[in-house]
Design an enzyme around this catalytic site. Structure first.
Site, mmCIF file in Angstrom:
data_model
loop_
_atom_site.group_PDB
_atom_site.id
_atom_site.type_symbol
_atom_site.label_atom_id
_atom_site.label_comp_id
_atom_site.label_asym_id
_atom_site.label_seq_id
_atom_site.Cartn_x
_atom_site.Cartn_y
_atom_site.Cartn_z
ATOM 1 N N ASN A 1 55.154 5.001 71.485
ATOM 2 C CA ASN A 1 56.345 6.105 70.605
ATOM 3 C C ASN A 1 56.075 7.234 70.542
ATOM 4 O O ASN A 1 56.749 7.569 70.370
ATOM 5 C CB ASN A 1 55.304 4.637 68.839
ATOM 6 C CG ASN A 1 56.080 4.124 68.693
ATOM 7 O OD1 ASN A 1 56.951 3.242 68.334
ATOM 8 N ND2 ASN A 1 54.912 2.421 69.005
ATOM 9 N N GLN B 1 50.346 0.343 64.817
ATOM 10 C CA GLN B 1 51.881 0.986 64.968
ATOM 11 C C GLN B 1 52.221 2.492 64.388
ATOM 12 O O GLN B 1 51.892 2.320 63.028
ATOM 13 C CB GLN B 1 52.980 0.343 64.261
ATOM 14 C CG GLN B 1 53.611 0.698 64.225
ATOM 15 C CD GLN B 1 54.967 1.048 65.789
ATOM 16 O OE1 GLN B 1 55.093 2.276 65.882
ATOM 17 N NE2 GLN B 1 55.550 -0.712 66.109
ATOM 18 N N GLU C 1 58.200 -3.311 69.058
ATOM 19 C CA GLU C 1 58.280 -3.861 67.623
ATOM 20 C C GLU C 1 59.623 -3.752 66.958
ATOM 21 O O GLU C 1 60.237 -4.783 66.544
ATOM 22 C CB GLU C 1 57.146 -2.892 66.434
ATOM 23 C CG GLU C 1 56.926 -3.842 65.372
ATOM 24 C CD GLU C 1 56.321 -2.871 64.517
ATOM 25 O OE1 GLU C 1 56.386 -3.768 63.153
ATOM 26 O OE2 GLU C 1 55.021 -2.593 64.929
ATOM 27 N N ARG C 2 59.644 -2.498 67.673
ATOM 28 C CA ARG C 2 61.963 -3.009 67.348
ATOM 29 C C ARG C 2 62.933 -4.382 67.288
ATOM 30 O O ARG C 2 63.458 -4.797 66.577
ATOM 31 C CB ARG C 2 62.329 -1.794 67.689
ATOM 32 C CG ARG C 2 62.212 -0.519 67.430
ATOM 33 C CD ARG C 2 62.143 1.072 67.814
ATOM 34 N NE ARG C 2 63.503 0.523 67.316
ATOM 35 C CZ ARG C 2 64.862 0.619 68.160
ATOM 36 N NH1 ARG C 2 64.777 0.343 68.963
ATOM 37 N NH2 ARG C 2 66.222 1.226 67.800
ATOM 38 N N ARG D 1 54.586 4.287 64.325
ATOM 39 C CA ARG D 1 56.020 4.121 63.496
ATOM 40 C C ARG D 1 55.908 3.542 62.054
ATOM 41 O O ARG D 1 55.514 2.547 61.595
ATOM 42 C CB ARG D 1 57.151 3.762 64.024
ATOM 43 C CG ARG D 1 58.092 3.632 63.405
ATOM 44 C CD ARG D 1 59.355 3.050 64.345
ATOM 45 N NE ARG D 1 59.427 3.249 65.872
ATOM 46 C CZ ARG D 1 60.327 4.655 66.252
ATOM 47 N NH1 ARG D 1 60.720 4.920 65.480
ATOM 48 N NH2 ARG D 1 59.499 4.685 67.064
ATOM 49 N N ARG E 1 59.051 8.473 72.794
ATOM 50 C CA ARG E 1 60.414 7.948 72.294
ATOM 51 C C ARG E 1 60.637 9.145 71.393
ATOM 52 O O ARG E 1 59.385 10.125 70.790
ATOM 53 C CB ARG E 1 60.068 6.723 71.296
ATOM 54 C CG ARG E 1 60.474 5.472 71.742
ATOM 55 C CD ARG E 1 60.715 3.983 71.161
ATOM 56 N NE ARG E 1 60.160 3.223 71.284
ATOM 57 C CZ ARG E 1 60.905 2.210 72.298
ATOM 58 N NH1 ARG E 1 61.961 2.986 72.593
ATOM 59 N NH2 ARG E 1 60.785 0.783 73.057
ATOM 60 N N GLY F 1 71.517 -10.438 75.380
ATOM 61 C CA GLY F 1 70.098 -10.901 75.185
ATOM 62 C C GLY F 1 68.998 -9.994 75.528
ATOM 63 O O GLY F 1 69.020 -8.973 75.163
#
Length: 286
Positions: free
Chosen positions: A119, A43, A85-86, A45, A122, A64
């Protein structure tokens, strides 16, 4: 999925036209115990904004999980996150015991690439995290900066400028990660080769809230100092009213003596503790 990376990173493998559809059709969403899932070791981040995770958790509680996380199977029945992962952190915050997931077969190289590319797409990554992601992709796939730029649809200079930030001291990189300074601030510090000076300037940015232009001007003052001006006479310290009256009285008296035809010479000196006036009166008129 392997074929996708072959096309993207140019390993040279030929792929059947419908192979991607076959992979996607074979995938299904399953429920996995959240305690069996671990974060992605690749990861990029390094800092997660807790307020953003809380906001995502509220959305998941209300609507949901619209998109399941993607994982790969590890040893002893454990799973590692490939993407999402978030969402995983948000569901953990909600104390869910099970999470919807898609299980894919991927090796370390493919897992790292997916995490990095996801990532990079983003906007929340800091420039340091982005630079670290670029560097990892270059190492994983043995690419040049130009080749990576072409595959990511970015300019080669963009990638080069990001990676250059990784040469800055750790304290400055951490300031970027914490969003205490901007990427443009950091790039202005790159030409400053002295680490101690870089760190001193970092503190000035934070203390004085410099914008980028102010920082550039400050750096220019340090790296390109103008010719030193000639030394000026020491600035006279402020004196009290009584002392000023006394000095003026003496000067006026000397002026009156001069008007009588006597060529009086007077020299004034200022010391730390006193004023000294030396008067020379010739024995004969000039």
């Amino acid at each position: 999925m392997k074929s996708t990376f072959s096309r993207f990173f140019g390993s040279g493998e030929k792929v059947e036209h419908d192979s991607k559809n076959e992979v996607e059709s074979a995938e299904s969403v399953v429920k996995l115990l959240i305690d069996e899932i671990q974060p992605n070791r690749y990861q990029p981040r390094t800092i997660f904004d807790d307020s953003k995770i809380e906001e995502l958790a509220r959305t998941i509680r209300t609507h949901g999980v619209i998109q399941p996380i993607v994982v790969r199977k590890m040893e002893e029945g454990h799973y590692e996150i490939i993407a999402g992962e978030r969402r995983y952190r948000a569901m953990k915050m909600l104390e869910w015991t099970e999470v919807p997931a898609i299980v894919r077969e991927m090796n370390d190289k493919e897992t790292a690439s997916v995490a990095l590319i996801e990532n990079l797409q983003r906007e929340e990554l800091t420039s340091i995290e982005e630079a670290q992601a670029y560097l990892k992709l270059l190492e994983l796939h043995g690419l040049t900066q130009e080749a990576l730029a072409q595959r990511l649809g970015k300019g080669q200079s963009t990638i080069a400028n990001k990676i250059r930030l990784l040469k800055l001291p750790e304290e400055i990189q951490m300031a970027i990660l914490k969003r205490e300074i901007s990427e443009r601030h950091a790039r202005a510090l790159v030409p400053v080769k002295d680490k101690e000076l870089q760190l001193a300037l970092l503190q000035e940015i934070i203390d004085n809230d410099y914008n980028v232009r102010q920082l550039e001007q400050r750096i220019d003052e340090i790296l390109n100092p103008a010719e030193k001006p000639k030394k000026n006479k020491p600035t006279r310290k402020a004196i009290s009213k009584d002392i000023r009256i006394a000095l003026n009285t003496i000067r006026q008296s000397l002026t009156m003596v001069t008007k009588t035809g006597i060529n009086v010479e007077a020299e004034e000196e200022e010391h730390d503790e006193f004023y000294q006036i030396t008067v020379k009166i010739p024995k004969k008129k000039s």
